[in-house]
Design an enzyme around this catalytic site. Structure first.
Site, mmCIF file in Angstrom:
data_model
loop_
_atom_site.group_PDB
_atom_site.id
_atom_site.type_symbol
_atom_site.label_atom_id
_atom_site.label_comp_id
_atom_site.label_asym_id
_atom_site.label_seq_id
_atom_site.Cartn_x
_atom_site.Cartn_y
_atom_site.Cartn_z
ATOM 1 N N ASP A 87 1.057 -1.426 0.062
ATOM 2 C CA ASP A 87 -0.123 0.277 -0.389
ATOM 3 C C ASP A 87 0.842 1.786 0.077
ATOM 4 O O ASP A 87 1.243 2.084 0.948
ATOM 5 C CB ASP A 87 -0.825 0.008 0.745
ATOM 6 C CG ASP A 87 -1.899 -1.187 0.810
ATOM 7 O OD1 ASP A 87 -2.759 -0.545 0.059
ATOM 8 O OD2 ASP A 87 -1.329 -2.068 2.099
ATOM 9 N N ARG A 161 -5.708 10.607 2.115
ATOM 10 C CA ARG A 161 -4.981 9.691 1.186
ATOM 11 C C ARG A 161 -6.272 10.197 -0.267
ATOM 12 O O ARG A 161 -5.421 9.270 -1.172
ATOM 13 C CB ARG A 161 -5.595 7.964 1.776
ATOM 14 C CG ARG A 161 -4.581 7.802 3.018
ATOM 15 C CD ARG A 161 -5.851 6.824 3.576
ATOM 16 N NE ARG A 161 -5.718 5.362 2.638
ATOM 17 C CZ ARG A 161 -6.503 4.333 3.264
ATOM 18 N NH1 ARG A 161 -6.816 4.153 3.737
ATOM 19 N NH2 ARG A 161 -6.204 3.485 1.914
ATOM 20 N N HIS A 204 -11.997 -0.513 8.801
ATOM 21 C CA HIS A 204 -11.124 -2.039 9.760
ATOM 22 C C HIS A 204 -11.975 -2.229 10.728
ATOM 23 O O HIS A 204 -10.683 -3.732 11.856
ATOM 24 C CB HIS A 204 -9.528 -1.321 9.677
ATOM 25 C CG HIS A 204 -8.859 -0.376 8.479
ATOM 26 N ND1 HIS A 204 -8.689 0.424 8.049
ATOM 27 C CD2 HIS A 204 -7.398 -0.993 8.067
ATOM 28 C CE1 HIS A 204 -8.019 0.455 6.969
ATOM 29 N NE2 HIS A 204 -7.086 -0.678 7.313
ATOM 30 N N ASP A 276 -10.648 -5.822 -0.370
ATOM 31 C CA ASP A 276 -9.578 -4.929 0.715
ATOM 32 C C ASP A 276 -9.750 -6.360 1.522
ATOM 33 O O ASP A 276 -9.896 -7.753 1.223
ATOM 34 C CB ASP A 276 -10.948 -3.841 1.745
ATOM 35 C CG ASP A 276 -9.210 -3.025 2.162
ATOM 36 O OD1 ASP A 276 -8.504 -3.603 1.998
ATOM 37 O OD2 ASP A 276 -10.394 -2.014 2.322
#
Length: 562
Positions: A87, A161, A204, A276
């Site tokens: 990543d 991001r 997450h 993901d």
């Protein structure tokens, strides 16, 4: 490195294993493993690669030297060449010390607001240099760019991001990044489909819900993915989101309606669909280690990223095929797409790249006359890391995206007026690699007579109410950005408490904010027009030096020590 075998020569188990990309430590030795629940020791990793034949390995953190050896090591174990991913949305240095860490993409978005053409150049260079450094160290899959539109300031997982807050800006800059990266033989991925920008929950940890209408998704979330697909993105990564208007039961990663119906059929995407990470709480907490990979495969995923139990998941998928739940043709279709991607990056390696500096993107063709690159030696590979062209580009992005105001530079401080304080507020000093006594945020003010004080969420007596009044002036430096796996709300509250108290007592001399522009936006309305402040999207020493040079009107050398 072995060549790709004919698909017909692979057993069902070998084909299924190729669909899995597992996580492993980027460091060389077992005692350096940071997350043992996710990163297997060397013997187990070798078994997964050599015996079970997984299709790829994700390497999350380490240093550039270790990474070069680590990628060679795992490739040497593989009978079929591996996808080696990371990543590295902000450059290889984001994950591996020694390589270049660019400012976050939103910094380029800020440049675009003033000079769209320059921002597009920066995005393309960022993609180019990221791919160059990745390839030099053995990585062949850049897990970027992020094409989420971050239109929610409270987003804890996307935030800076993202390239920006509008579909147009994100589309333009993300496609420029892809264009730059594709001048090297690496894969890219557009993430996180169909758009993770307008969430206030970290996937997450738990499952976010996106309540928008199909019309809103078509207007805001989808355009950057459409643009990235048109630009040739090799893969699209799914988001662990519940999109109620499309599928009220299953998150996007596990939804056939979304991955196959929307992405594959409506948008016409023919590349790799990758999930993901399946260890993330939004999926793992509900669906379990073996059922989640099967559901993702049924939904249309080709690559199953970071399963909780790789060996168990491979067996579970094979059992599902044996039971008739999944057809062998479905497995074959995904493996064929994986083979197409691997062929792109594993062409015969007949071109050696000598140690030299590629001064412009146009010179790439003359430097590499085949689709595949092999560096002549370790020293030649390392010579591609943190070259002057790369570091100058990162510095230019920092300079052109920096914000500042008020009465600058600060007047020379008078020691006789009382003690000066350099107060640094951050999330977690124990998990912070960009601060130390050698870095400008600490060292520069120290040279000017400031006393250092550091506050984080672990600090005893971190509250501003417990501070003494012996300082005449305080430079407040706040390091804060979105943090996956933990909210930044705690440090934001501490920073606001200190800010209000210092402003109330008249002790606040200047403000420096690094990372999140949303923090600056929260604080600016409360300060006078001439109050000196500076903001940088970056947090690394280079960003610290530029910000403090602007505040003090003095030059600072990163090689200087206090």
């Amino acid at each position: 490195m072995p060549a790709l075998p004919e698909l017909d020569s692979l057993s069902l188990e070998q084909q299924v294993a190729q669909m899995f990309v597992i996580r492993a430590s980027g460091y060389l030795f077992d005692h350096q493993i940071r997350y043992p629940a996710w990163e297997p020791p060397a013997a187990e990793l070798r078994h997964l690669v050599e015996d079970l034949g997984v299709g790829g390995v994700l390497l999350p953190v380490g240093n550039a030297g270790d990474l070069l050896l680590r990628t060679q090591q795992v490739q040497s174990w593989a009978k079929i060449p591996l996808l080696l991913a990371s990543d590295i949305e902000e450059g290889v240095g984001q994950r591996f010390d020694g390589a270049t860490w660019f400012p976050p993409p939103m910094a380029i978005g800020a440049v675009a607001a003033k000079d769209p053409a320059l921002a597009e150049q920066y995005a393309e260079k960022m993609g180019y240099f990221t791919a160059q450094e990745a390839l030099a160290l053995g990585l062949n899959w850049v897990l970027g760019p992020v094409v989420d539109v971050n239109n929610n300031p409270d987003n804890p997982v996307i935030n800076v991001r993202s390239f920006g807050e509008t579909p147009a800006a994100v589309s333009t800059l993300a496609t420029a990044f892809i264009r730059g990266a594709h001048q090297w033989p690496v894969l890219t991925v557009a993430k996180h489909f169909p758009g993770h920008g307008d969430t206030a929950v970290d996937s997450h940890l738990e499952l976010p819900v996106l309540p928008h209408s199909p019309e809103r998704l078509q207007e805001i979330e989808l355009p950057p993915f459409i643009a990235a697909i048109a630009a040739g993105a090799d893969a699209v990564m799914s988001a662990h989101l519940l999109i109620k208007c499309w599928d009220s039961e299953k998150p996007a990663t596990l939804s056939h309606r979304i991955l196959t119906g929307k992405l594959r059929e409506e948008l016409g995407f023919q590349g790799l669909i990758v999930t993901d990470a399946l260890v993330m709480g939004a999926i793992a907490n509900k669906y379990g280690p073996n059922e989640a990979p099967i559901l993702a495969l049924e939904a249309g995923a080709d690559i199953l990223l970071m399963p909780v139990d790789p060996a168990g998941a491979i067996k579970a998928v094979c059992d599902a095929v044996g039971a008739g739940r999944i057809s062998p043709e479905r497995i074959r279709a995904s493996v064929e797409r994986i083979w197409q991607a691997k062929c792109k990056i594993f062409q015969p390696e007949v071109s050696n790249v000598e140690t030299r500096h590629v001064s412009s993107l146009e010179e790439t063709a003359s430097a590499t006359n085949t689709p595949s690159v092999r560096f002549a030696s370790t020293s030649a590979a390392l010579a591609q890391i943190a070259t002057p062209a790369v570091t100058d580009t990162a510095a230019s992005i920092l300079r052109d995206s920096m914000k500042f105001g008020g009465a600058l530079p600060l007047p020379p401080a008078r020691q006789s007026a009382g003690a000066l304080r350099n107060l640094i507020v951050l999330d977690d000093l124990f998990n912070c690699e960009f601060l130390g006594h050698h870095t400008p945020a600490f060292a520069f003010p120290t040279q000017l007579g400031y006393e250092l004080q550091v506050v984080d969420r672990h600090s005893a007596g971190a509250s501003a109410d417990k501070d003494t009044d012996r300082f005449s002036a305080t430079l407040l430096q706040v390091f804060i950005r979105g943090n996956p796996f933990r909210s930044s709300a705690g440090v934001s509250a501490v920073a606001r408490d200190w800010f209000k108290k210092l402003l109330r007592t008249g002790e606040l001399q200047a403000l420096a904010v690094y990372g999140s522009p949303y923090t600056l936006e929260q604080l600016l309305p409360n300060i006078p027009a001439q109050f000196p402040y500076v903001f940088s999207y970056g947090q690394l020493p280079q960003a610290q030096a530029l910000a403090l040079e602007t505040l003090f009107g003095l030059s600072y050398s990163l090689s200087r020590h206090p």
